[in-house]
Design a protein around this motif. Structure first.
Motif, PDB file in Angstrom:
ATOM      1  N   GLY A 236     -38.113 129.058  29.560  1.00 24.62           N
ATOM      2  CA  GLY A 236     -37.602 128.735  28.214  1.00 24.62           C
ATOM      3  C   GLY A 236     -38.777 128.350  27.343  1.00 24.62           C
ATOM      4  O   GLY A 236     -39.938 128.564  27.725  1.00 24.62           O
ATOM      5  N   PHE A 237     -38.510 127.746  26.194  1.00 22.65           N
ATOM      6  CA  PHE A 237     -39.616 127.355  25.322  1.00 22.65           C
ATOM      7  C   PHE A 237     -40.456 126.275  26.009  1.00 22.65           C
ATOM      8  O   PHE A 237     -39.947 125.223  26.384  1.00 22.65           O
ATOM      9  CB  PHE A 237     -39.076 126.805  23.987  1.00 22.65           C
ATOM     10  N   GLU A 238     -41.719 126.586  26.255  1.00 24.30           N
ATOM     11  CA  GLU A 238     -42.644 125.670  26.937  1.00 24.30           C
ATOM     12  C   GLU A 238     -42.155 125.301  28.340  1.00 24.30           C
ATOM     13  O   GLU A 238     -42.481 124.254  28.876  1.00 24.30           O
ATOM     14  CB  GLU A 238     -42.880 124.388  26.112  1.00 24.30           C
ATOM     15  N   VAL A 239     -41.367 126.198  28.937  1.00 26.65           N
ATOM     16  CA  VAL A 239     -40.840 125.975  30.292  1.00 26.65           C
ATOM     17  C   VAL A 239     -41.053 127.242  31.126  1.00 26.65           C
ATOM     18  O   VAL A 239     -40.706 128.341  30.680  1.00 26.65           O
ATOM     19  CB  VAL A 239     -39.328 125.657  30.255  1.00 26.65           C
ATOM     20  N   LEU A 240     -41.653 127.070  32.319  1.00 25.71           N
ATOM     21  CA  LEU A 240     -41.770 128.196  33.247  1.00 25.71           C
ATOM     22  C   LEU A 240     -40.620 128.151  34.244  1.00 25.71           C
ATOM     23  O   LEU A 240     -40.134 127.062  34.585  1.00 25.71           O
ATOM     24  CB  LEU A 240     -43.106 128.101  34.004  1.00 25.71           C
ATOM     25  N   ALA A 241     -40.206 129.298  34.728  1.00 27.58           N
ATOM     26  CA  ALA A 241     -39.130 129.337  35.736  1.00 27.58           C
ATOM     27  C   ALA A 241     -39.623 128.627  36.999  1.00 27.58           C
ATOM     28  O   ALA A 241     -40.833 128.620  37.297  1.00 27.58           O
ATOM     29  CB  ALA A 241     -38.775 130.777  36.037  1.00 27.58           C
ATOM     30  N   GLN A 242     -38.719 128.001  37.742  1.00 24.97           N
ATOM     31  CA  GLN A 242     -39.099 127.291  38.962  1.00 24.97           C
ATOM     32  C   GLN A 242     -37.954 127.305  39.959  1.00 24.97           C
ATOM     33  O   GLN A 242     -36.813 127.014  39.609  1.00 24.97           O
ATOM     34  CB  GLN A 242     -39.456 125.836  38.658  1.00 24.97           C
ATOM     35  N   GLU A 243     -38.244 127.700  41.198  1.00 29.67           N
ATOM     36  CA  GLU A 243     -37.317 127.560  42.320  1.00 29.67           C
ATOM     37  C   GLU A 243     -37.799 126.349  43.114  1.00 29.67           C
ATOM     38  O   GLU A 243     -39.007 126.193  43.313  1.00 29.67           O
ATOM     39  CB  GLU A 243     -37.422 128.789  43.246  1.00 29.67           C
ATOM     40  N   TRP A 244     -36.843 125.503  43.625  1.00 29.82           N
ATOM     41  CA  TRP A 244     -37.333 124.309  44.336  1.00 29.82           C
ATOM     42  C   TRP A 244     -37.284 124.434  45.855  1.00 29.82           C
ATOM     43  O   TRP A 244     -37.604 123.489  46.571  1.00 29.82           O
ATOM     44  CB  TRP A 244     -36.578 123.073  43.846  1.00 29.82           C
ATOM     45  N   HIS A 245     -36.839 125.579  46.357  1.00 30.16           N
ATOM     46  CA  HIS A 245     -36.941 125.868  47.810  1.00 30.16           C
ATOM     47  C   HIS A 245     -36.438 124.722  48.687  1.00 30.16           C
ATOM     48  O   HIS A 245     -37.107 124.296  49.636  1.00 30.16           O
ATOM     49  CB  HIS A 245     -38.417 126.179  48.170  1.00 30.16           C
ATOM     50  N   GLY A 246     -35.291 124.189  48.277  1.00 26.43           N
ATOM     51  CA  GLY A 246     -34.654 123.164  49.125  1.00 26.43           C
ATOM     52  C   GLY A 246     -35.172 121.759  48.890  1.00 26.43           C
ATOM     53  O   GLY A 246     -34.670 120.807  49.486  1.00 26.43           O
ATOM     54  N   ILE A 247     -36.162 121.597  48.014  1.00 23.90           N
ATOM     55  CA  ILE A 247     -36.643 120.223  47.710  1.00 23.90           C
ATOM     56  C   ILE A 247     -35.521 119.495  46.957  1.00 23.90           C
ATOM     57  O   ILE A 247     -35.027 119.995  45.935  1.00 23.90           O
ATOM     58  CB  ILE A 247     -37.914 120.298  46.823  1.00 23.90           C
ATOM     59  N   LYS A 248     -35.108 118.332  47.482  1.00 20.47           N
ATOM     60  CA  LYS A 248     -33.937 117.651  46.921  1.00 20.47           C
ATOM     61  C   LYS A 248     -34.119 117.311  45.434  1.00 20.47           C
ATOM     62  O   LYS A 248     -35.238 117.057  44.984  1.00 20.47           O
ATOM     63  CB  LYS A 248     -33.697 116.347  47.689  1.00 20.47           C
ATOM     64  N   PRO A 249     -33.005 117.242  44.698  1.00 21.25           N
ATOM     65  CA  PRO A 249     -33.073 116.796  43.309  1.00 21.25           C
ATOM     66  C   PRO A 249     -33.335 115.291  43.229  1.00 21.25           C
ATOM     67  O   PRO A 249     -32.969 114.543  44.133  1.00 21.25           O
ATOM     68  CB  PRO A 249     -31.676 117.119  42.761  1.00 21.25           C
ATOM     69  N   VAL A 250     -33.956 114.885  42.157  1.00 12.15           N
ATOM     70  CA  VAL A 250     -34.349 113.481  41.939  1.00 12.15           C
ATOM     71  C   VAL A 250     -33.465 112.882  40.833  1.00 12.15           C
ATOM     72  O   VAL A 250     -33.165 113.565  39.849  1.00 12.15           O
ATOM     73  CB  VAL A 250     -35.828 113.435  41.494  1.00 12.15           C
ATOM     74  N   PHE A 251     -33.072 111.638  40.996  1.00 14.75           N
ATOM     75  CA  PHE A 251     -32.282 110.962  39.951  1.00 14.75           C
ATOM     76  C   PHE A 251     -33.171 110.702  38.735  1.00 14.75           C
ATOM     77  O   PHE A 251     -34.179 109.988  38.843  1.00 14.75           O
ATOM     78  CB  PHE A 251     -31.776 109.609  40.465  1.00 14.75           C
ATOM     79  N   GLY A 252     -32.822 111.281  37.584  1.00 18.74           N
ATOM     80  CA  GLY A 252     -33.520 110.929  36.347  1.00 18.74           C
ATOM     81  C   GLY A 252     -33.101 109.528  35.937  1.00 18.74           C
ATOM     82  O   GLY A 252     -31.918 109.188  36.015  1.00 18.74           O
ATOM     83  N   VAL A 253     -34.046 108.714  35.531  1.00 20.47           N
ATOM     84  CA  VAL A 253     -33.763 107.339  35.095  1.00 20.47           C
ATOM     85  C   VAL A 253     -34.000 107.261  33.593  1.00 20.47           C
ATOM     86  O   VAL A 253     -35.080 107.628  33.116  1.00 20.47           O
ATOM     87  CB  VAL A 253     -34.693 106.329  35.801  1.00 20.47           C
ATOM     88  N   CYS A 254     -32.970 106.830  32.872  1.00 19.63           N
ATOM     89  CA  CYS A 254     -33.101 106.723  31.410  1.00 19.63           C
ATOM     90  C   CYS A 254     -33.186 105.256  31.039  1.00 19.63           C
ATOM     91  O   CYS A 254     -32.372 104.448  31.531  1.00 19.63           O
ATOM     92  CB  CYS A 254     -31.902 107.361  30.730  1.00 19.63           C
ATOM     93  N   SER A 255     -34.142 104.908  30.223  1.00 16.38           N
ATOM     94  CA  SER A 255     -34.281 103.496  29.819  1.00 16.38           C
ATOM     95  C   SER A 255     -35.103 103.403  28.542  1.00 16.38           C
ATOM     96  O   SER A 255     -35.565 104.400  28.019  1.00 16.38           O
ATOM     97  CB  SER A 255     -34.922 102.720  30.966  1.00 16.38           C
ATOM     98  N   GLY A 256     -35.251 102.194  28.062  1.00 18.43           N
ATOM     99  CA  GLY A 256     -36.085 101.963  26.877  1.00 18.43           C
ATOM    100  C   GLY A 256     -35.233 101.706  25.650  1.00 18.43           C
ATOM    101  O   GLY A 256     -34.857 102.631  24.942  1.00 18.43           O
ATOM    102  N   GLY A 257     -34.882 100.456  25.432  1.00 14.66           N
ATOM    103  CA  GLY A 257     -34.115 100.109  24.220  1.00 14.66           C
ATOM    104  C   GLY A 257     -32.663 100.504  24.316  1.00 14.66           C
ATOM    105  O   GLY A 257     -31.974 100.693  23.321  1.00 14.66           O
ATOM    106  N   LEU A 258     -32.138 100.660  25.548  1.00 12.77           N
ATOM    107  CA  LEU A 258     -30.731 101.073  25.690  1.00 12.77           C
ATOM    108  C   LEU A 258     -29.812  99.855  25.666  1.00 12.77           C
ATOM    109  O   LEU A 258     -30.204  98.755  26.069  1.00 12.77           O
ATOM    110  CB  LEU A 258     -30.531 101.855  26.993  1.00 12.77           C
TER     111      LEU A 258
END
Ligand code: CAP
Ligand code: MG
Length: 424
Positions: free
Chosen positions: A328-350
């Motif tokens: 996509g824009f400024e994004v290359l395609a990526q396969e993760w080959h079974g590498i587990k997904p990571v929890f995104g953490v959102c914070s900062g003035g929430l």
């Protein structure tokens, strides 16, 4: 070997090449091709002057294979890298090149990591599914809170606040990024007292509770602190991954495999090099490295008081949480080959008045970290925690916080205090 040997616009990258997408602004007097070839040379095996080299050395040269406007794609042969060694990989593709005089600015925008590199690291031990199982939280967002003011409390005060926020409904107590083992709050004493409070809060609430205890220090000291976290019955460690560095992350990831500890990754220092849209390295690349090395939770931005546009937070979330992504824009395609997904953490003035925006933009598969938005509640910490959980319950039931606040006083007080405004 001359600079021009590092440019081949007909080159078709091999499946196992590592690809970098750079945003390049050539210095005055340099064409894009000049600048791009120099980036490829300096980040693989060229230098400023012509060199004689046998054929087998040339096979390690990177190749500029695509130039579109300011965007340059460079392919690196796998053999240039030591598998399993992130410091060496980053010294190559994100090393000297940022200081080259041939560029006015240079930004490593994204990387496409080949399977052999991805699989040469452990990846997350728990990942999203494992953390949900650990905390017994099926589908709502995970919540975390940092005692605020961020440093200064004594261990006894820290533990009391921990009890208040856990019994108010927050899942994870989190140390702040600059709390470690200062004189006023020694690591071991804080850990011991908080774990006692954790057990008490679990008994009273019937919910799992845990502690993102910050072990950031020298590597040997971090190992000691990780073992202490395990000894005291904790499930996590927290690392400031950029100030400890890739070697520190890798060492602690290996130890956490033995200890069975999940890793919460804070990203303090990232904005030193990912904020300038024309220079440095994007947060996407940090997220990819963190996932490959194997953290379980990673700060990705929160549309709050700190810089980071929606597009950036969304891209970071996708790189962390999905099994693959298209280009996509400024994004290359990526396969993760079974590498587990990571929890995104959102914070900062929430705070409870604005978190629904993040849930809508991303999903409920995130950790929401709220410090001031809990500790600044007019009715105290426990009410702040209750208000946070009420805001999440409202979202999970498809009800607006305004509506839900009519029957939930702590949320009503939070909305009265902060409304729906994003602090800066
Ligand atoms: C938030 C925070 C986080 C930053 C990290 C702080 O506190 O604890 O470290 O938000 O930013 O110290 O500011 P508040 P990011 O909830 O009181 O703002 O998650 O973007 O890396
Ligand atoms: Mg903080």
């Amino acid at each position: 070997m001359k600079y021009k040997d590092f440019l081949d616009l007909k080159y078709e990258p091999k499946k196992e090449d590592l690809i970098c997408l750079f945003k390049v602004k050539p210095a005055r007097g340099f064409s894009m091709k000049d600048a791009a070839s120099r980036v490829a040379a300096e980040s693989s095996n060229g230098t400023w002057t012509a060199l004689k080299a046998p054929a087998h050395v040339r096979t390690l040269s990177a190749k500029v294979f695509d130039i579109k406007g300011e965007y340059v794609k460079i392919a690196y042969p796998m053999e240039l890298f030591e598998k399993g060694n992130m410091p060496q990989i980053m010294s190559s593709i994100a090393g000297n090149i940022f200081g080259m005089k041939a560029v006015n600015s240079l930004r490593l925008v994204d990387v496409s990591w080949p399977k052999s590199i991805v699989r040469s690291f452990k990846g997350p031990q728990y990942g999203i599914k494992g953390i949900r199982k650990l905390l017994k939280i099926k589908n709502r967002p995970i919540t975390a809170t940092v005692p605020k003011p961020k440093v200064g409390f004594y261990p006894e005060e820290h533990a009391r606040h921990a009890y208040e926020l856990w019994t108010g409904g927050v899942d994870l107590l989190k140390d702040d990024e600059n709390l470690s083992n200062q004189k006023f709050n020694r690591f071991e004493k804080r850990l011991k007292l908080c774990m006692k409070m954790r057990d008490k809060a679990e008994k009273e609430t019937g919910e799992r509770k845990s502690y993102l205890v910050n072990i950031t220090a020298g590597v040997d000291e971090m190992k000691k602190r990780a073992k202490l976290a395990k000894d005291f019955g904790n499930e996590y460690v927290m690392l400031d991954i950029l100030t400890v560095g890739w070697a520190g992350v890798q060492t602690i990831r290996d130890l956490c495999n033995e200890l069975g500890l999940a890793i919460h990754a804070h990203r303090a220092f990232h904005a030193a090099f990912d904020r300038n849209p024309n220079h440095g390295m994007s947060m996407k690349v940090i997220a990819e490295i963190a996932r490959i090395q194997g953290v379980d939770q990673l700060h990705i931005g929160g549309l709050g008081k700190l810089a980071g546009a929606r597009r950036e937070v969304l891209d970071n979330y996708i790189k962390c949480s999905k099994d693959s992504n298209k280009k996509g824009f400024e994004v290359l395609a990526q396969e993760w080959h079974g590498i587990k997904p990571v929890f995104g953490v959102c914070s900062g003035g929430l705070h409870p008045g604005i978190i629904h925006r993040l849930l809508k933009l991303l999903s409920t598969d995130i950790v929401i970290q709220v410090g001031g938005g809990v500790f600044g509640h007019p009715n105290g910490v426990k009410s702040g925690a209750l208000a946070l959980r009420q805001a999440i319950d409202a979202y999970m039931q498809g009800v607006s916080v305004t509506e839900y606040a009519k029957t939930h006083k702590e949320l009503a007080q939070a909305l009265k205090t902060w409304g729906h405004k994003t602090p800066i």
